[in-house]
Design a protein around this motif. Sequence first.
Motif, PDB file in Angstrom:
ATOM      1  N   THR A 152      -6.511  13.675  -1.264  1.00 50.26           N
ATOM      2  CA  THR A 152      -6.264  13.685   0.182  1.00 50.26           C
ATOM      3  C   THR A 152      -5.767  12.301   0.595  1.00 50.26           C
ATOM      4  N   LYS A 153      -5.311  12.216   1.842  1.00 49.91           N
ATOM      5  CA  LYS A 153      -4.840  10.922   2.363  1.00 49.91           C
ATOM      6  C   LYS A 153      -5.968   9.885   2.312  1.00 49.91           C
ATOM      7  N   ALA A 154      -7.171  10.325   2.691  1.00 52.39           N
ATOM      8  CA  ALA A 154      -8.310   9.398   2.692  1.00 52.39           C
ATOM      9  C   ALA A 154      -8.621   8.938   1.273  1.00 52.39           C
ATOM     10  N   GLN A 155      -8.502   9.862   0.305  1.00 53.26           N
ATOM     11  CA  GLN A 155      -8.763   9.487  -1.094  1.00 53.26           C
ATOM     12  C   GLN A 155      -7.678   8.529  -1.606  1.00 53.26           C
ATOM     13  N   GLN A 156      -6.456   8.786  -1.189  1.00 53.03           N
ATOM     14  CA  GLN A 156      -5.376   7.840  -1.565  1.00 53.03           C
ATOM     15  C   GLN A 156      -5.693   6.445  -1.024  1.00 53.03           C
ATOM     16  N   ASN A 157      -6.133   6.416   0.251  1.00 58.85           N
ATOM     17  CA  ASN A 157      -6.489   5.127   0.856  1.00 58.85           C
ATOM     18  C   ASN A 157      -7.597   4.436   0.066  1.00 58.85           C
ATOM     19  N   ALA A 158      -8.585   5.231  -0.351  1.00 58.85           N
ATOM     20  CA  ALA A 158      -9.719   4.657  -1.081  1.00 58.85           C
ATOM     21  C   ALA A 158      -9.249   4.053  -2.406  1.00 58.85           C
ATOM     22  N   ILE A 159      -8.356   4.767  -3.082  1.00 58.06           N
ATOM     23  CA  ILE A 159      -7.852   4.242  -4.364  1.00 58.06           C
ATOM     24  C   ILE A 159      -7.021   2.973  -4.136  1.00 58.06           C
ATOM     25  N   ILE A 160      -6.212   3.001  -3.098  1.00 56.17           N
ATOM     26  CA  ILE A 160      -5.415   1.794  -2.786  1.00 56.17           C
ATOM     27  C   ILE A 160      -6.350   0.618  -2.494  1.00 56.17           C
ATOM     28  N   GLY A 192       0.828  -1.206   0.000  1.00 54.90           N
ATOM     29  CA  GLY A 192       0.000   0.000   0.000  1.00 54.90           C
ATOM     30  C   GLY A 192       0.862   1.255   0.000  1.00 54.90           C
ATOM     31  N   GLU A 193       1.931   1.223   0.792  1.00 52.73           N
ATOM     32  CA  GLU A 193       2.799   2.401   0.885  1.00 52.73           C
ATOM     33  C   GLU A 193       3.485   2.701  -0.442  1.00 52.73           C
ATOM     34  N   ASN A 194       3.890   1.639  -1.165  1.00 53.44           N
ATOM     35  CA  ASN A 194       4.568   1.883  -2.449  1.00 53.44           C
ATOM     36  C   ASN A 194       3.591   2.368  -3.514  1.00 53.44           C
ATOM     37  N   VAL A 195       2.333   1.918  -3.429  1.00 51.64           N
ATOM     38  CA  VAL A 195       1.319   2.446  -4.358  1.00 51.64           C
ATOM     39  C   VAL A 195       1.076   3.919  -4.035  1.00 51.64           C
ATOM     40  N   ARG A 196       0.997   4.233  -2.743  1.00 52.18           N
ATOM     41  CA  ARG A 196       0.816   5.639  -2.341  1.00 52.18           C
ATOM     42  C   ARG A 196       1.986   6.483  -2.866  1.00 52.18           C
ATOM     43  N   LEU A 210       1.599   7.340  -6.331  1.00 55.87           N
ATOM     44  CA  LEU A 210       0.604   8.395  -6.559  1.00 55.87           C
ATOM     45  C   LEU A 210       1.191   9.786  -6.303  1.00 55.87           C
ATOM     46  N   ILE A 211       1.950   9.918  -5.213  1.00 55.06           N
ATOM     47  CA  ILE A 211       2.408  11.262  -4.820  1.00 55.06           C
ATOM     48  C   ILE A 211       3.795  11.595  -5.370  1.00 55.06           C
ATOM     49  N   ASP A 212       4.544  10.583  -5.710  1.00 52.45           N
ATOM     50  CA  ASP A 212       5.897  10.821  -6.238  1.00 52.45           C
ATOM     51  C   ASP A 212       6.185   9.736  -7.269  1.00 52.45           C
ATOM     52  N   PRO A 213       5.547   9.857  -8.440  1.00 54.35           N
ATOM     53  CA  PRO A 213       5.583   8.754  -9.424  1.00 54.35           C
ATOM     54  C   PRO A 213       6.996   8.409  -9.880  1.00 54.35           C
ATOM     55  N   TYR A 214       7.152   7.145 -10.233  1.00 57.39           N
ATOM     56  CA  TYR A 214       8.462   6.647 -10.665  1.00 57.39           C
ATOM     57  C   TYR A 214       8.841   7.212 -12.038  1.00 57.39           C
ATOM     58  N   GLU A 215       7.852   7.229 -12.978  1.00 56.72           N
ATOM     59  CA  GLU A 215       8.211   7.732 -14.306  1.00 56.72           C
ATOM     60  C   GLU A 215       7.202   8.758 -14.798  1.00 56.72           C
ATOM     61  N   ASN A 216       6.529   8.475 -15.905  1.00 53.47           N
ATOM     62  CA  ASN A 216       5.764   9.517 -16.586  1.00 53.47           C
ATOM     63  C   ASN A 216       4.384   9.807 -16.004  1.00 53.47           C
ATOM     64  N   MET A 217       3.982   9.079 -14.985  1.00 56.23           N
ATOM     65  CA  MET A 217       2.635   9.266 -14.450  1.00 56.23           C
ATOM     66  C   MET A 217       2.483  10.657 -13.816  1.00 56.23           C
ATOM     67  N   PRO A 218       1.289  11.264 -13.964  1.00 63.80           N
ATOM     68  CA  PRO A 218       1.082  12.575 -13.319  1.00 63.80           C
ATOM     69  C   PRO A 218       1.209  12.482 -11.801  1.00 63.80           C
ATOM     70  N   VAL A 219       1.565  13.612 -11.194  1.00 62.89           N
ATOM     71  CA  VAL A 219       1.691  13.662  -9.739  1.00 62.89           C
ATOM     72  C   VAL A 219       0.328  13.964  -9.135  1.00 62.89           C
ATOM     73  N   PHE A 220      -0.099  13.125  -8.161  1.00 63.67           N
ATOM     74  CA  PHE A 220      -1.409  13.328  -7.531  1.00 63.67           C
ATOM     75  C   PHE A 220      -1.273  13.810  -6.082  1.00 63.67           C
ATOM     76  N   LYS A 221      -0.089  14.297  -5.751  1.00 61.16           N
ATOM     77  CA  LYS A 221       0.181  14.670  -4.366  1.00 61.16           C
ATOM     78  C   LYS A 221      -0.836  15.693  -3.841  1.00 61.16           C
ATOM     79  N   ASP A 222      -1.112  16.712  -4.634  1.00 61.20           N
ATOM     80  CA  ASP A 222      -2.030  17.752  -4.170  1.00 61.20           C
ATOM     81  C   ASP A 222      -3.447  17.554  -4.690  1.00 61.20           C
ATOM     82  N   LYS A 223      -3.647  16.483  -5.437  1.00 58.30           N
ATOM     83  CA  LYS A 223      -4.966  16.250  -6.019  1.00 58.30           C
ATOM     84  C   LYS A 223      -5.765  15.218  -5.238  1.00 58.30           C
TER      85      LYS A 223
END
Lengths: 120, 447
Positions: A106-114, A84-88, A91-104
């Motif tokens: 919330t923590k709860a929304q990240q949890n929901a997606i995970i 879960g932590e690596n998926v998070r 989301l907030i600090d992508p490895y490659e070309n994926m958009p950054v969702f850090k400010d898009k």
Amino acid sequence: MRKIQLKYATSATLCFIAAAIIVLAGIRAWVTGEPHATAGADLFQKKGCTQCHFTDSRETKVGPGLKGLFNREKLPESGRPVTGENVRRQLIDPYENMPVFKDKLTKAQQNAIIDYLETL
Amino acid sequence: MHPSQGGMMFTPLSRIVLYPLIVILPAVLVTAFGAETHGFVSELGRNAALAAVMIIVLQGILAARLKWITHPFGLDIVLRFHKYMAMAAAVLLLLHPVLLAAGSGNLGLLISLDLPWYIWLGKITLLLVLVNVGVSWYQRNLHLKFEKWRCLHDILGPVIIVCAFVHSITVGHDLRHPFMQGLWIVFFVTAVLVFVWHRIIRPRQLRQNLWEVNDVQQETDDVWTVKLEPPEEKKVFQYLPGQFQFITFFRGRDLPVEEHHWTISSSPAEKNFVTSTIKALGDFTATIKETRPGDKAAVHAPFGRFSYTLHPEEKDLVFLAGGIGITPLMSMLRHMRDVQADHSVVLLYGNPDTDQAVFHQEIKEIEAGGHPDLKVVDVLSDPNENWDGESGYIDREKIIRHCGEDLSGKTFYVCGPPPLIAAVMSALNELAVSPRQIRVEIFSFLD
């Protein structure tokens, strides 16, 4: 007599452990707000993730397909362990070309997606 | 205070309460400091695993014969608790993947073969736990010899602990917090160190202070008394009449070297030796007649709570013994004789015939001596034609006949083969004897 005391002690111990497990799970789910995989699915749609990721296959669309993600040993692309932590982190600090969702998200929304990704 | 009591800081009750508190500690910390939440059912599954792993960690500590744990309860009771908690851990571990899969809606965790290695390690751990618990519960049904079972148990225990540790630290998201990781490492290192102490270091220490067999006395066709003397300049340990000891014989001559526990049959008033009276019941005990004076033995003792000296207020006793079950009661009778105790004791002693009644002559001598005030009733299941005493088995009628109708002030000590114990317990139950008045010794830790 000692065997009867043992039965009482064992029963009390097991009841206490079972009750504690249930109550603690309830507290945790309640305090942190129960995340819902369905809410995660909605977010996955609304935030545009489906534009790049299949959820019903492992085929690459733009990014890798996410079917069975949590059954895999490593995350696609980054190769990090599937947690879960690596998926998070993705989301907030992508490895490659994926958009950054850090400010898009919330923590709860990240949890929901995970949570949602765990169901795939 | 007895040196083995380990201080009065923790009463027996507080030691019992401490156990579940330690078991749920990780779940409490995860609830307080955990980073993620995955819904109630998933949390339930995770807590089940955290509790199960803690139970597994504590299993080795329960079984390590640590005086601080065994003294208030008796090793036999602690090992039975260990057995019940193993079953509890197995159930919790079975629930763990089911609840996680139900919570996430991802059945792949249960049925998929395409899983990371650390998930497979968790499944292997669960399988090993089930094997270990199953073999231990059904050892007799599986006709698995005690020593082989113990060897398997000694291998599976540490392997399970290591597998559980690696699985949990790898996959457990909540254990990524440095504090939780530190705590987890402390728990597992403690478990490993206690195991190493119990199974490797202490046995070596015992072997450096070997006792010597002084005499081997044949009591009946298949029962021998082995007399052991402590190493030079060492004294016999302090023990209570009725307690038991672990002995590992080193006899050479290709005779097996195995640790077994036997009741101490001598009186604690004897300061120069201890004896155990052993019946040839299995492969190992069949070799006991081969034991010779001069043979060496490692002795770990004393253990057990089956002793009249722990209840000094009880003076009116009934001993119900069958066969070799007389040994702890004989230790008590010898002690009462040696200290000129004023107890009143009725001994109902079940045997096939008097020739197979161990200590028969000495018990009669104690009866004649007057201390304790002893009444011996032989109950023979296969007497010769001239026998005019009690025949058959110890039952309700014989107990009433020799102990009277009013059993309210009496305390019953029961020891013998499982069928005798079952029959006697049933009879005492019919006679409305309170469980508080009954003390039972069962030889096997696995029953």
